[in-house]
Motif scaffolding. Sequence first.
Motif, mmCIF file in Angstrom:
data_model
loop_
_atom_site.group_PDB
_atom_site.id
_atom_site.type_symbol
_atom_site.label_atom_id
_atom_site.label_comp_id
_atom_site.label_asym_id
_atom_site.label_seq_id
_atom_site.Cartn_x
_atom_site.Cartn_y
_atom_site.Cartn_z
ATOM 1 N N SER A 31 -0.587 6.657 -8.149
ATOM 2 C CA SER A 31 0.403 5.578 -8.136
ATOM 3 C C SER A 31 0.573 4.917 -9.501
ATOM 4 O O SER A 31 1.678 4.608 -9.910
ATOM 5 N N THR A 87 0.820 -1.222 0.000
ATOM 6 C CA THR A 87 0.000 0.000 0.000
ATOM 7 C C THR A 87 0.849 1.265 0.000
ATOM 8 O O THR A 87 0.311 2.356 -0.140
ATOM 9 N N THR A 88 2.170 1.140 0.165
ATOM 10 C CA THR A 88 2.993 2.358 0.070
ATOM 11 C C THR A 88 3.494 2.525 -1.355
ATOM 12 O O THR A 88 4.108 3.531 -1.685
ATOM 13 N N GLY A 89 3.249 1.507 -2.195
ATOM 14 C CA GLY A 89 3.714 1.600 -3.580
ATOM 15 C C GLY A 89 5.061 0.923 -3.782
ATOM 16 O O GLY A 89 5.630 0.961 -4.867
ATOM 17 N N LEU A 148 -3.875 0.748 -2.703
ATOM 18 C CA LEU A 148 -2.832 1.740 -3.012
ATOM 19 C C LEU A 148 -3.457 2.914 -3.767
ATOM 20 O O LEU A 148 -3.149 4.082 -3.492
#
Length: 1491
Positions: free
Chosen positions: A511, A277-279, A504
Amino acid sequence: MAAERGGCSLEAVPVPLPPEVRESLAELELELSEGDITQKGYEKKRAKLLARYIPLIQGVDPSLQAENRIPGSSQATAAVSKQQKSRSTNSRDERFRSDVHTEAVQAALAKYKERKMPMPSKRRSVLVHSSVETYTPPDNHSAPPDVTTGLVEHLHHERPQVASVRGIPRGYNSSILETADGVPVNSRVSSKIQQLLNTLKRPKRPPLKEFFVDDFEELLEVQQPDPNQPKPEGGEMTALKGEPLGVVTNWPPSLLAALQRWGTTQPKTPCLTALDTTGKAVYTLTYGKLWSRSLKLAYTLLNKLTSKNEPLLKPGHRVALVFPNSDPVMFMVAFYGCLLADLVPVPIEVPLTRKDAGSQQIGFLLGSCGVTLALTTDVCQKGLPKAQTGEVVTFKGWPRLVWFVIDGKHLAKPAKDWHPQVRDASADIAYIEYKTSKEGSTMGITISHASMLAHCHALTQACGYSEAETLTNVLDFKRDAGLWHGVLTSVMNRMHVVSIPYALMKVNPLSWIQKVCSYKACVAVVKSRDMHWSLLAQRDQRDVNLSSLRMLIVADGANPWSISSCDAFLNVFQSRGLRPEVICPCASSSEALTVAIRRPPDLGGPPPGKAVLSMNCLSYNVIRVDTEEKLSVLTVQDVGQVMPGANVCVVKADGTPYLCKTDEVGEICVNSGATGTAYYGLLGITKNVFETIPVTAAGVPVSDQPFTRTGLLGFIGPDSLVFVVGKLDGLMVVNIRKHNADDVVATALAVEPMKFVYRGRIAVFSVTVLHDDRIVLVAEQRPDASEEDSFQWMSRVLQAIDSIHQVGVYCLALVPANTLPKAPLGGIHISETKQRFLEGALHPCNVLMCPHTCVTNLPKPRQKQPDVGPASMIVGNLVAGKRIAQASGRDVTQLEDNDQARKFLYLADVLQWRAQTTPDHPLFLLLNSKGTVASTASCIQLHKKAERVAAALMEKGRLNVGDHVALVYPPGVDLIATFYGCLYAGCIPITVRPPHPQNLATTLPTVKMIVEVSKSACILTTQGIMKLLKSKEAATAVDIKTWPTILDTDDIPKKKVANIFRPPSPDMLAYLDFSVSTTGILAGVKMSHAATSALCRSVKLQCELYPSRQIAICLDPYCGLGFALWCLCSVYSGHQSILVPPLELESNVSLWLSAVSQYKVRVTFCSYSVMEMCTKGLGTQTDVLRMKGVNLSCVRTCMVVAEERPRIALTQSFSKLFKDLGLSARSVSTTFGCRVNVAICLQGTAGPDPTTVYVDMRALRHDRVRLVERGSPHSLPLMESGKILPGVKVIIAHTETKGPLGDSHLGEIWVSSPHNATGYYTVYGEEALHADHFSARLSFGDTQTVWARTGYLGFLRRTELTDASGERHDALYVVGSLDETLELRGMRYHPIDIETSVIRAHKSIAECAVFTWTNLLVVVVELEGSEQEALDLVALVTNVVLEEHYLIVGVVVIVDPGVIPINSRGEKQRMHLRDGFLADQLDPIYVAYNM
């Protein structure tokens, strides 16, 4: 309408008309003036005649004019292609700005004035977040909400009014409405005048048939097709062939062969990168890893899973794949592992709770596919809800599943000698993809190995995929384009997929763009939502560069709002390297997989196309490019060309699949090797969808190959481009016109400001009410929006949809944020939302319903016929062989010797006689709430007490003979004794219910009123009540100084009267009987001594009452038959009465039934309120009562004393409930009496059981009786109201002509009997009223007999049963009180029928009452549940009343339980309620004005 559209007035057109046209016009004028044609017909014909000579008349499409026709091709195509040629790749033609929709909506709204609709009012506690300022009480009742403004404006839409409305410039202040002749009227005209104007505009309706036909169907208006409606004019289309599938020399024979090849020859190549989820890239799966892990899984599934020593799975078995959206790696391994093991994967969503939206349907799919095993990951399995045993719970509607975790440590290493069979692609099922239909059912679509391979081949060719390209995928990889591009075709071409999880995107909408940059991706697969989101965040990014993209595939390119996202996205990112030709919308369907996709020019795609289509024509399935009307248009973009190797044609969506014309919208069908093959296990609909054979107009099949229906509606434009204008699933057919749910959403989204609702959380669907689709729009409201704001937004949305789509919205509901059921990846679960709406489980916080504008197919209002005279009626009945409806009870003279009758002429004499002959015979037993005897009275005790009262009246009260005395006592022996005391003294008693000490404000004024109206000279009462009448609290409710003399009889001295008064004539007044009718009218009737004893004699004969009998009475003793049974009958017949005051049941519900059982009573009387208390209060306690020895088998007859239509539902549930205690169902019956005669029918002890008939409710509205079978639609059960009493004659008379009616005809019940009351007792002695009700005569036939009119509608019917006398039994059926009926749309409705329907509409409706207010039907509903359910009821109530009664509810008022006032007989006081509503005293939870 011409005026609104641009103000071209016809008079200003200087076109010379040919003589024949002038002649036709003159003829038309003549027809109109003669009344041979309606105004509407005239306008249509006139418009048609002038169509050629006027450039643009509204309603006549440009394409219908000769000059505009382009031979050989539809106008749509010509215009689109012309526009494309002139368009360079990046210059943007002004006309196609996609915010054209927003502008159109703004313009449409500007046409409406800010018209004040009455805002619904809501109790403060219901407001989730609201301040005092937003609370709006309902409009002052002197001016009802102005419904008419809406109506007049709406008339503009209904017909092309060319001649009658003068041109108004567009910006004109439309607070001034136009009437038919162009006279401006202020919108706040008195509603009566306005209604008159509206009726003047309508052409006169032809009269209805003179006589009622028996097979009568109330005809709903059928929408007649408009002769001017657009029709398709192009030639028949031909099937469109896609380019052939190219031959590739080293193309693998199956998808698994490709995987094997890349897994063994290029094991290090990246296949899939998963992000967190932070990429950050968490894991990259290589082709080698994918191959080896899939092998391991296949081996484990086939060899290591057993049940009872048998392998759990065999080739071809279905297996559920349950993987979260954040774990594409494990999903891919599972998918290919299943394929290698010859198992069929069924990917589904992760169930989060036991009650996910649509989860039950998924369970049904798994069950029908025979799934027993579910594959998942360790993390996912830990997150699933568990049962106590620690196992995963069985979700609602799901089969029992074995859950298998496929993480590495659970997999076994394949044996050395084990090799999977990598076969060539066959017709066997490869995988099953699920889809949810419009109704919410879930189907599994089977895709064969051959189709899967062919689809990958076609996509590879269409998208020009090459080995080792990088693709970013934002879509759900479990199904649809996400699966086809990101899991299947990518493996075929050894591509690298970067999968971007939904979580994300929520955190960082940019993203996917960042990943395109960092991975230099060539292809991105997105939805228009992802483009829209990234626009909102684009200003954070300076260094974005999208030049690496060669294709940006927009998976939902077929949606009406995708075009604006595409255009806006290009606008912003063109400066950052995005080339215009890169954007490639595509269209897909679950059944046919990819249907069409736009190709970049280097892959041979033609330049993109757009079309601005007339929304009105589209609603008739006709394509017209709109040149003039900027408002109601739909701008669509093409979704590119047909897939390689496919044939496509467009067929009519319903019925036989005929090919459409070139300018007609239809369902797109595909024939290719790359479509789904069937709905798993559903052969019927499979044939319909996957095996369609399109035919030409002549019925010749287009090809011998079957086509698959895609569920997409569209057409083929120029350059063989495919255009999609909607989906079958979102199609709503209102009045033969078709509207697309997505288009309506797009219009709602364009209504500014959007700050009150969430953009992505709007659902539109249709519900069927009264045989037509009705549009419902539900949106989630932001928590900070005020009541006022939301209401404003809602009214603007209604106006916008009305203007742009020319269709009314039936219901618009706003729900609190986050409460609509969600689809797996965001979005709204539409079918679940619809289900909740229909079940009343949506819990909106704001509702606006507009049935008045939408429902146009109501039956015509009934027109009263010039009345058929009474003589013709009789002749008609004779001809039809029907007898005149009359009936009578047994003849009294034959039943009893007249000496006894003479002896018992005065009740005071009877009491004295009994006191002498049987002094100690007990007449009365009064029970208290504990069931013990509180007091008794024998003949002598009663006589002595009466004497004492008479002495006190003469001495203390100084009363004279004939003075009126009010008796204000609680139910008991004192009341009876004082009644006879009055008779002994020659005074006229009036029994009055005492005021309620806790509720003086409402009960005391009634006491005061009766005392004043009856001109009472004295009040007799108890000490306690006397104090109450003079108390301080009483002074706040009434003027206590004006009471007459008040005497308390608690301790009066023992005195005898010198002589007991004996009336000089039996016609002298004995007592007054006062009661408040349900319509709130206080009426007192005069009972003479003769009538009093005649009443007692009739009841005695009917119930066979003798001194040895006991009867139990649970009734109030103040008026009507209740009073007679308490105070008169026991003294007359000498039987013993067990008195049970109904008030005591509040503290002991079983009191009455226990008493009946204890005293083994054969005859008992009660009221509906008592019966209801027993049914509700003892429902669960029958076993307890049986234990206590309660036995009701002694009861011969239990009669409900009533002045209304028998409540069958209540008497039946009472009988059923107490059947266990020995109560015979046959014993329960009802009585009927009214003001003019308190006892007309009463079942008694002998004679046939009461019969029940079923009548057609629709016929009743026309004052007709039509008998139907039980259970037939619109049937209403009516129970006979007991047998007609001895000495009573009944006839049915026409309400207006006063002529006699035939058997089974509905009319007013008239009664003649020795115990009729002699007249009303009123202060002003209104003689007219009196004469009309008490001494009516028939206008024909027997004109001598004097009758009393009951004021009730009913009918008589001769039954097959025989009476005690051996005659055929005549049954009397009471339908309802005339005063209560509602006259609506020319028909007569009984409130109880509407109320019964409403109470059935939702489980939380405890009670309901209806009344009318300025021609609006008002429904008041008591909510027994949480207040959040209040607004659910508005739509349900409106629906049920429309469906069952063909009425539009004007106002729905939702109140707390107990607000609807009910009198002592258990009847609703609807007029009190109406007064309370108008005076704003109900404190409603919610008031909705249905406008």
